[in-house]
Design a protein around this motif. Sequence first.
Motif, mmCIF file in Angstrom:
data_model
loop_
_atom_site.group_PDB
_atom_site.id
_atom_site.type_symbol
_atom_site.label_atom_id
_atom_site.label_comp_id
_atom_site.label_asym_id
_atom_site.label_seq_id
_atom_site.Cartn_x
_atom_site.Cartn_y
_atom_site.Cartn_z
ATOM 1 N N ARG A 24 27.538 8.849 -6.901
ATOM 2 C CA ARG A 24 26.678 9.643 -8.083
ATOM 3 C C ARG A 24 27.318 8.465 -9.844
ATOM 4 N N SER A 25 26.382 8.131 -10.509
ATOM 5 C CA SER A 25 26.818 7.259 -11.649
ATOM 6 C C SER A 25 25.697 7.157 -13.054
ATOM 7 N N VAL A 26 25.998 6.985 -13.676
ATOM 8 C CA VAL A 26 25.423 6.762 -14.901
ATOM 9 C C VAL A 26 25.157 5.790 -16.078
ATOM 10 N N VAL A 27 25.122 4.611 -16.089
ATOM 11 C CA VAL A 27 25.079 3.286 -16.157
ATOM 12 C C VAL A 27 23.905 2.998 -17.371
ATOM 13 N N GLN A 28 24.703 2.546 -18.180
ATOM 14 C CA GLN A 28 23.613 1.938 -19.730
ATOM 15 C C GLN A 28 23.774 -0.094 -19.691
ATOM 16 N N THR A 29 22.158 0.284 -19.539
ATOM 17 C CA THR A 29 21.657 -1.604 -19.205
ATOM 18 C C THR A 29 21.537 -2.182 -20.592
ATOM 19 N N THR A 30 21.242 -2.739 -20.655
ATOM 20 C CA THR A 30 20.736 -4.240 -21.473
ATOM 21 C C THR A 30 19.737 -4.619 -21.217
ATOM 22 N N PRO A 31 18.461 -5.342 -21.774
ATOM 23 C CA PRO A 31 17.563 -6.244 -21.649
ATOM 24 C C PRO A 31 17.795 -7.640 -21.180
ATOM 25 N N ALA A 32 16.961 -7.771 -20.395
ATOM 26 C CA ALA A 32 17.252 -9.423 -20.422
ATOM 27 C C ALA A 32 17.668 -10.441 -21.279
ATOM 28 N N PRO A 33 18.833 -10.764 -20.805
ATOM 29 C CA PRO A 33 18.808 -12.383 -21.839
ATOM 30 C C PRO A 33 17.918 -13.615 -21.654
ATOM 31 N N GLN A 34 18.397 -14.247 -22.400
ATOM 32 C CA GLN A 34 16.888 -15.473 -22.488
ATOM 33 C C GLN A 34 18.067 -16.840 -22.074
ATOM 34 N N PRO A 35 17.512 -17.561 -21.219
ATOM 35 C CA PRO A 35 18.264 -18.257 -20.298
ATOM 36 C C PRO A 35 18.737 -18.957 -20.949
ATOM 37 N N PRO A 36 20.422 -19.609 -20.879
ATOM 38 C CA PRO A 36 21.315 -20.266 -21.825
ATOM 39 C C PRO A 36 20.688 -21.821 -22.564
ATOM 40 N N VAL A 37 21.283 -22.258 -23.900
ATOM 41 C CA VAL A 37 20.486 -23.183 -24.244
ATOM 42 C C VAL A 37 21.106 -23.957 -24.052
ATOM 43 N N ASP A 38 22.428 -23.758 -24.004
ATOM 44 C CA ASP A 38 22.891 -25.605 -23.729
ATOM 45 C C ASP A 38 23.785 -25.711 -22.438
ATOM 46 N N VAL A 39 22.513 -25.880 -21.689
ATOM 47 C CA VAL A 39 21.968 -26.176 -19.680
ATOM 48 C C VAL A 39 22.851 -27.309 -19.387
ATOM 49 N N PRO A 40 23.739 -27.540 -18.742
ATOM 50 C CA PRO A 40 24.349 -28.463 -17.784
ATOM 51 C C PRO A 40 22.689 -29.366 -17.356
ATOM 52 N N SER A 41 23.012 -30.840 -17.421
ATOM 53 C CA SER A 41 21.932 -30.941 -16.324
ATOM 54 C C SER A 41 21.785 -31.642 -14.615
ATOM 55 N N TRP A 42 21.754 -32.132 -13.917
ATOM 56 C CA TRP A 42 21.685 -32.216 -12.698
ATOM 57 C C TRP A 42 22.970 -33.000 -12.610
ATOM 58 N N ARG A 43 22.786 -34.238 -13.236
ATOM 59 C CA ARG A 43 23.795 -35.064 -13.316
ATOM 60 C C ARG A 43 25.878 -33.600 -13.775
ATOM 61 N N ASP A 44 25.351 -33.525 -14.993
ATOM 62 C CA ASP A 44 26.821 -32.195 -14.894
ATOM 63 C C ASP A 44 26.708 -32.142 -13.474
ATOM 64 N N LEU A 45 25.974 -31.248 -12.586
ATOM 65 C CA LEU A 45 25.702 -30.027 -11.872
ATOM 66 C C LEU A 45 26.536 -30.888 -10.710
ATOM 67 N N ALA A 46 26.258 -31.676 -10.430
ATOM 68 C CA ALA A 46 26.204 -32.739 -9.113
ATOM 69 C C ALA A 46 28.684 -33.201 -9.725
ATOM 70 N N ASP A 47 29.102 -33.206 -10.625
ATOM 71 C CA ASP A 47 29.687 -33.738 -10.952
ATOM 72 C C ASP A 47 31.249 -32.792 -9.782
ATOM 73 N N ASP A 48 31.966 -33.506 -9.684
ATOM 74 C CA ASP A 48 33.191 -32.713 -8.917
ATOM 75 C C ASP A 48 33.713 -31.528 -9.234
ATOM 76 N N THR A 49 33.563 -31.496 -10.785
ATOM 77 C CA THR A 49 34.374 -30.438 -11.397
ATOM 78 C C THR A 49 34.011 -28.957 -11.142
ATOM 79 N N VAL A 50 32.529 -29.829 -10.773
ATOM 80 C CA VAL A 50 31.307 -28.118 -10.534
ATOM 81 C C VAL A 50 32.174 -27.793 -9.449
ATOM 82 N N ALA A 51 31.736 -28.585 -8.447
ATOM 83 C CA ALA A 51 32.216 -28.595 -7.332
ATOM 84 C C ALA A 51 33.344 -27.577 -7.208
#
Length: 281
Positions: A79-106
């Motif tokens: 049994r629980s009571v939880v306070q939630t908030t609306p969905a946030p907007q997607p992040p503005v400063d989103v990495p590119s596919w090239r950024d996601l392919a970087d070894d540091t991310v992996a």
Amino acid sequence: MSWQIRIEHSTGYRYASPVISSYNEARIIPQTGDRQLTLEATVRTEPASSTYRYWDYWGTQVTAFDLHTPHTELVVTGRSVVQTTPAPQPPVDVPSWRDLADDTVADRFVEFVRPTVSTPEHPELVAAARELAATHSPADFLPAVGDWVREKLTYQPGTTEVRTSAVEAWEQGVGVCQDFAHLALVLMRAAGMPARYVSGYQHPSADAEVGETLSGQSHAWVEGWLGQWWAFDPTNGVPAGEQHVVVARGRDYHDVPPLQGVYSGGESTSLGVTVAVTRLG
């Protein structure tokens, strides 16, 4: 506008013959995080037992307990009571596919980019993921994945089980929220986006009146790394918002089972799961 939700979750097992001893873990306490605050939380068992809590490797609060008196039924109620908030907007400063392919991310997210037993690679799914990535930026990729998954899967309870992999559900063309999440994870990881499985609850009505108790459901959705984790519900095609309550995160379902354990005794039969949700404010 934030919501306050009361949740009652009951699950358990019935045994063919008395169980002499059992050791169990329950993951049914909602988390406190950026968009969610757990105000109250209790876990009780029948038969009664002493419980203790710890946080597992993935950051989920686990209620552990063991029983050493003969019993033919085990019921666990959270049994629980939880306070939630609306969905946030997607992040503005989103990495590119090239950024996601970087070894540091992996390297940083190695556990969330590799296939698992429930989210295995498949040549056709890898090809679909790459096609979606070629026509969508990372910021637009998750909704596109959700659309693709809902085109391939029909929501149909009772057609799959917890051991069903994403590939098996895709081949059958049917599944439940767990399968929608697993299939989305396959595509996200195949495209090179770190992705994790989220389990919790969903309030079924956006127009629920305060004080009204409804039959809710255990639910599953995904989070993708867009410079920060962003949650999306592929079953319903929406970002996770005030109707979603987070309990656990991991690589797939097997990191976050609501109830698991070992016991000495007769064959077990699940009592199923019932979830009642009440909007308090």
